[in-house]
Motif scaffolding. Structure first.
Motif, PDB file in Angstrom:
ATOM      1  N   ALA A   1     -14.542  18.992   4.500  1.00  0.00           N
ATOM      2  CA  ALA A   1     -14.905  20.269   3.879  1.00  0.00           C
ATOM      3  C   ALA A   1     -15.109  21.406   4.879  1.00  0.00           C
ATOM      4  O   ALA A   1     -15.059  22.572   4.474  1.00  0.00           O
ATOM      5  CB  ALA A   1     -16.173  20.100   3.048  1.00  0.00           C
ATOM      6  N   TYR A   2     -15.326  21.084   6.152  1.00  0.00           N
ATOM      7  CA  TYR A   2     -15.654  22.130   7.125  1.00  0.00           C
ATOM      8  C   TYR A   2     -14.792  22.101   8.383  1.00  0.00           C
ATOM      9  O   TYR A   2     -14.870  23.027   9.195  1.00  0.00           O
ATOM     10  CB  TYR A   2     -17.129  22.018   7.544  1.00  0.00           C
ATOM     11  N   GLY A   3     -14.015  21.055   8.551  1.00  0.00           N
ATOM     12  CA  GLY A   3     -13.243  20.944   9.775  1.00  0.00           C
ATOM     13  C   GLY A   3     -12.136  21.974   9.881  1.00  0.00           C
ATOM     14  O   GLY A   3     -11.701  22.546   8.869  1.00  0.00           O
TER      15      GLY A   3
ATOM     16  N   ARG B   1     -22.706  13.517  17.102  1.00  0.00           N
ATOM     17  CA  ARG B   1     -21.487  13.362  17.906  1.00  0.00           C
ATOM     18  C   ARG B   1     -20.877  11.975  17.716  1.00  0.00           C
ATOM     19  O   ARG B   1     -19.665  11.834  17.581  1.00  0.00           O
ATOM     20  CB  ARG B   1     -21.795  13.616  19.383  1.00  0.00           C
ATOM     21  N   ARG B   2     -21.715  10.953  17.721  1.00  0.00           N
ATOM     22  CA  ARG B   2     -21.189   9.596  17.534  1.00  0.00           C
ATOM     23  C   ARG B   2     -20.492   9.471  16.181  1.00  0.00           C
ATOM     24  O   ARG B   2     -19.421   8.858  16.076  1.00  0.00           O
ATOM     25  CB  ARG B   2     -22.326   8.571  17.643  1.00  0.00           C
ATOM     26  N   ALA B   3     -21.082  10.037  15.150  1.00  0.00           N
ATOM     27  CA  ALA B   3     -20.495   9.928  13.812  1.00  0.00           C
ATOM     28  C   ALA B   3     -19.197  10.714  13.710  1.00  0.00           C
ATOM     29  O   ALA B   3     -18.199  10.225  13.168  1.00  0.00           O
ATOM     30  CB  ALA B   3     -21.503  10.419  12.770  1.00  0.00           C
TER      31      ALA B   3
ATOM     32  N   SER C   1      -7.814  16.389  16.864  1.00  0.00           N
ATOM     33  CA  SER C   1      -8.688  17.388  17.473  1.00  0.00           C
ATOM     34  C   SER C   1      -7.853  18.561  17.966  1.00  0.00           C
ATOM     35  O   SER C   1      -6.640  18.436  18.189  1.00  0.00           O
ATOM     36  CB  SER C   1      -9.503  16.790  18.627  1.00  0.00           C
ATOM     37  N   PHE C   2      -8.521  19.697  18.120  1.00  0.00           N
ATOM     38  CA  PHE C   2      -7.862  20.928  18.545  1.00  0.00           C
ATOM     39  C   PHE C   2      -8.721  21.627  19.578  1.00  0.00           C
ATOM     40  O   PHE C   2      -9.948  21.455  19.594  1.00  0.00           O
ATOM     41  CB  PHE C   2      -7.650  21.859  17.343  1.00  0.00           C
ATOM     42  N   GLU C   3      -8.083  22.422  20.409  1.00  0.00           N
ATOM     43  CA  GLU C   3      -8.815  23.237  21.364  1.00  0.00           C
ATOM     44  C   GLU C   3      -8.683  24.705  20.967  1.00  0.00           C
ATOM     45  O   GLU C   3      -7.572  25.222  20.843  1.00  0.00           O
ATOM     46  CB  GLU C   3      -8.277  23.043  22.781  1.00  0.00           C
ATOM     47  N   VAL C   4      -9.824  25.337  20.786  1.00  0.00           N
ATOM     48  CA  VAL C   4      -9.863  26.756  20.445  1.00  0.00           C
ATOM     49  C   VAL C   4     -10.846  27.428  21.388  1.00  0.00           C
ATOM     50  O   VAL C   4     -12.029  27.070  21.417  1.00  0.00           O
ATOM     51  CB  VAL C   4     -10.299  26.980  18.978  1.00  0.00           C
ATOM     52  N   GLU C   5     -10.344  28.353  22.189  1.00  0.00           N
ATOM     53  CA  GLU C   5     -11.171  29.056  23.179  1.00  0.00           C
ATOM     54  C   GLU C   5     -11.985  28.073  24.016  1.00  0.00           C
ATOM     55  O   GLU C   5     -13.208  28.215  24.170  1.00  0.00           O
ATOM     56  CB  GLU C   5     -12.083  30.076  22.490  1.00  0.00           C
TER      57      GLU C   5
ATOM     58  N   LEU D   1     -12.571  20.855  18.935  1.00  0.00           N
ATOM     59  CA  LEU D   1     -13.005  20.740  17.544  1.00  0.00           C
ATOM     60  C   LEU D   1     -12.311  19.556  16.899  1.00  0.00           C
ATOM     61  O   LEU D   1     -11.124  19.319  17.126  1.00  0.00           O
ATOM     62  CB  LEU D   1     -12.688  22.020  16.771  1.00  0.00           C
ATOM     63  N   TYR D   2     -13.056  18.830  16.068  1.00  0.00           N
ATOM     64  CA  TYR D   2     -12.548  17.623  15.431  1.00  0.00           C
ATOM     65  C   TYR D   2     -12.167  17.902  13.978  1.00  0.00           C
ATOM     66  O   TYR D   2     -12.723  18.780  13.332  1.00  0.00           O
ATOM     67  CB  TYR D   2     -13.608  16.526  15.481  1.00  0.00           C
ATOM     68  N   ALA D   3     -11.208  17.123  13.484  1.00  0.00           N
ATOM     69  CA  ALA D   3     -10.747  17.309  12.111  1.00  0.00           C
ATOM     70  C   ALA D   3     -10.188  16.004  11.573  1.00  0.00           C
ATOM     71  O   ALA D   3      -9.961  15.045  12.322  1.00  0.00           O
ATOM     72  CB  ALA D   3      -9.680  18.405  12.049  1.00  0.00           C
ATOM     73  N   VAL D   4      -9.972  15.974  10.274  1.00  0.00           N
ATOM     74  CA  VAL D   4      -9.293  14.845   9.645  1.00  0.00           C
ATOM     75  C   VAL D   4      -7.949  15.275   9.086  1.00  0.00           C
ATOM     76  O   VAL D   4      -7.191  14.441   8.586  1.00  0.00           O
ATOM     77  CB  VAL D   4     -10.161  14.216   8.529  1.00  0.00           C
ATOM     78  N   GLU D   5      -7.654  16.594   9.151  1.00  0.00           N
ATOM     79  CA  GLU D   5      -6.367  17.108   8.692  1.00  0.00           C
ATOM     80  C   GLU D   5      -5.942  18.278   9.575  1.00  0.00           C
ATOM     81  O   GLU D   5      -6.778  18.972  10.150  1.00  0.00           O
ATOM     82  CB  GLU D   5      -6.454  17.612   7.241  1.00  0.00           C
ATOM     83  N   ASP D   6      -4.632  18.506   9.648  1.00  0.00           N
ATOM     84  CA  ASP D   6      -4.086  19.694  10.294  1.00  0.00           C
ATOM     85  C   ASP D   6      -3.633  20.626   9.173  1.00  0.00           C
ATOM     86  O   ASP D   6      -2.550  20.465   8.612  1.00  0.00           O
ATOM     87  CB  ASP D   6      -2.908  19.321  11.208  1.00  0.00           C
ATOM     88  N   LEU D   7      -4.490  21.572   8.822  1.00  0.00           N
ATOM     89  CA  LEU D   7      -4.255  22.413   7.649  1.00  0.00           C
ATOM     90  C   LEU D   7      -3.521  23.698   8.011  1.00  0.00           C
ATOM     91  O   LEU D   7      -3.784  24.293   9.055  1.00  0.00           O
ATOM     92  CB  LEU D   7      -5.591  22.772   6.997  1.00  0.00           C
TER      93      LEU D   7
END
Length: 331
Positions: A210-212, A231-233, A241-245, A249-255
């Motif tokens: 919902a927030y990634g 962090r562990r969870a 994951s992505f790098e922004v500035e 950042l972690y995600a479960v989808e590439d939207l």
């Protein structure tokens, strides 16, 4: 790890946060679907929670939000993430309190001390409040204050101790909001007690959905968890994951992201769900003092403020609000 821009991140977060309005069901089912997808909605004000549902669905109405909580009872209003008032799906209430309740109480110990509410007083108050609500149904603050005074638990029916004790019983899963500004016993209102057992990784996965993309600190801020535990969870459930500035950042989808214009109510979850929003909010939206005013966003970026009273706007960038204003009237 893929590098992306801030513009991509904000649009992706907007889509993840259901602000592309993926829920098309009307009635309480649509309300519960939004709340479930979000893992909960801010509900410091009922209007804020209702408008958060509107911004994420196409067919629900303001009356549906109240019906879902008061009559259908598929969503429940109480104290969950960060100890603030939230609207959550009934099936999530027990797991969230099981995960967060002990820390919420620990984090409030100093305030309990200032109010003269040791643990034995709080425990007795939870029993008294639950018993009274089971016997009498929904009660407001004034009535519960009298009950607590008669039980010898507080000296007078005024002051912050009353609300603190009601909130404490809520964090224990024994009391929640009923109709309007009343409280009820959970076992009576929902027909069964809450089971206070939760899976942290399941909550982390729902948060990223919902927030990634988001960081562990974002998740810790949203939930009210210690950063190491968050962090562990997060790292255990993230699939990309992505790098922004220079931030991972972690995600479960590439939207692909949402480019829409959306009018958000006060305390909207999209603007409260992160430690780092990757954007500065002007004082017209974030005046301080814990307030977060209604905002207009486009592609995830705040571009203006608006007012509930007359639907007037203060835009920093030009935008066509015709559809949103029409939908607010429909809602």
């Amino acid at each position: 790890m893929t590098r992306r821009s801030v513009d991509w991140l904000l649009a992706a977060r907007m889509q993840a946060n259901c602000l592309a309005r993926p829920v098309n069901e009307a009635g309480p089912g649509g309300v519960a679907d939004v709340v479930r997808r979000m893992g909960g909605l801010q509900a410091q004000t009922w209007r804020g929670a209702a408008y958060a549902v509107r911004a994420r669905s196409t067919a629900t109405t303001h009356a549906d939000v109240t019906y879902a909580q008061v009559t259908d009872r598929s969503v429940v209003r109480g104290w969950f993430m960060r100890g603030t008032l939230q609207l959550v799906a009934v099936e999530d209430a027990g797991p969230l309190l099981g995960l967060l309740g002990a820390k919420l109480i620990k984090d409030t110990e100093r305030r309990y001390g200032e109010l003269g509410l040791p643990e034995r007083t709080r425990a007795a108050a939870a029993d008294v409040l639950e018993e009274h609500l089971l016997a009498h149904g929904p009660c407001d603050r004034a009535e519960l204050a009298v009950v607590l005074v008669r039980a010898g638990l507080i000296p007078q029916p005024k002051g912050q101790a009353v609300y603190a004790l009601i909130r404490y019983a809520g964090i224990l899963g024994r009391v929640c909001y009923g109709p309007g500004d009343t409280w009820v016993a959970v076992t009576d209102w929902l027909g069964k007690p809450l089971i206070l057992e939760g899976d942290l990784e399941a909550v982390a996965h729902r948060y990223l959905t919902a927030y990634g993309p988001a960081t562990a600190r974002d998740f810790a801020t949203w939930a009210g968890l210690p950063v190491p535990q968050a962090r562990r969870a997060i790292t255990s459930v993230a699939t990309t994951s992505f790098e922004v500035e220079a931030t991972e950042l972690y995600a479960v989808e590439d939207l692909p992201g949402c480019q829409d214009v959306r009018m958000l109510g006060e305390f909207d979850a999209y603007l409260l769900g992160y430690q780092n929003r990757f954007q500065e909010l002007p004082k017209s939206i974030f005046p301080g003092g814990g307030m977060l005013s209604p905002a207009v966003i486009r592609a995830g970026r705040a571009i203006g403020a608006w007012r509930h009273a007359d639907l007037s706007t203060d835009l920093f960038e030009p935008a066509d609000l015709t559809d949103e204003l029409a939908d607010l009237a429909r809602f």
